[in-house]
Design a protein around this motif. Structure first.
Motif, PDB file in Angstrom:
ATOM      1  N   THR A  76      -5.398   6.380  -0.147  1.00  0.00           N
ATOM      2  CA  THR A  76      -3.915   5.551   0.602  1.00  0.00           C
ATOM      3  C   THR A  76      -4.342   4.500  -0.041  1.00  0.00           C
ATOM      4  N   GLY A 132      -4.074   0.278  -1.976  1.00  0.00           N
ATOM      5  CA  GLY A 132      -3.454  -1.080  -1.839  1.00  0.00           C
ATOM      6  C   GLY A 132      -3.366  -1.704  -3.555  1.00  0.00           C
ATOM      7  N   SER A 153       1.327  -1.376   0.114  1.00  0.00           N
ATOM      8  CA  SER A 153      -0.161  -0.123  -0.216  1.00  0.00           C
ATOM      9  C   SER A 153       0.778   0.741   0.303  1.00  0.00           C
TER      10      SER A 153
END
Length: 105
Positions: free
Chosen positions: A94, A96, A49
């Motif tokens: 963020t 991933g 991530s």
């Protein structure tokens, strides 16, 4: 983004953790092929991530390079990945991503 000193934290495995691979907190600079930069948050054998100023679409294929520094030498790790999540976070996102291929340049 300011360059952070590389940092690795080795956590104890939690019983409730459902991921197949252990994750390690790592703050390393990375560059996505579209020219955007970011900082890794955590890395495992199967994914990572990272923080980004721009959003990515779930299912999008991305090429990225993680710049691993060791004893003053740069070891770029080139990765091909698929975005599995993208969430708003402090001033950015963020992201991933599940790794599909990774190799040292």
């Amino acid at each position: 983004m300011a360059m952070a000193e590389p940092r690795v934290v080795v956590p104890l495995r939690r019983r409730e953790e459902k991921r197949g691979a252990e994750r390690f907190e790592m703050e390393l600079p990375l560059t996505v092929a579209n020219g955007q930069g970011g900082i890794t948050r955590d890395v495992s054998l199967s994914g990572l991530s990272f923080t980004s100023r721009q959003p990515y679409v779930v299912g999008e294929h991305i090429d990225l390079t993680v710049d691993y520094l060791l004893d003053g030498h740069s070891f770029p790790l080139r990765c091909e990945a698929v975005v599995v999540r993208c969430e708003p976070a402090d001033g950015g996102f963020t992201v991933g991503a599940k790794l599909t291929t990774a190799f040292l340049e």
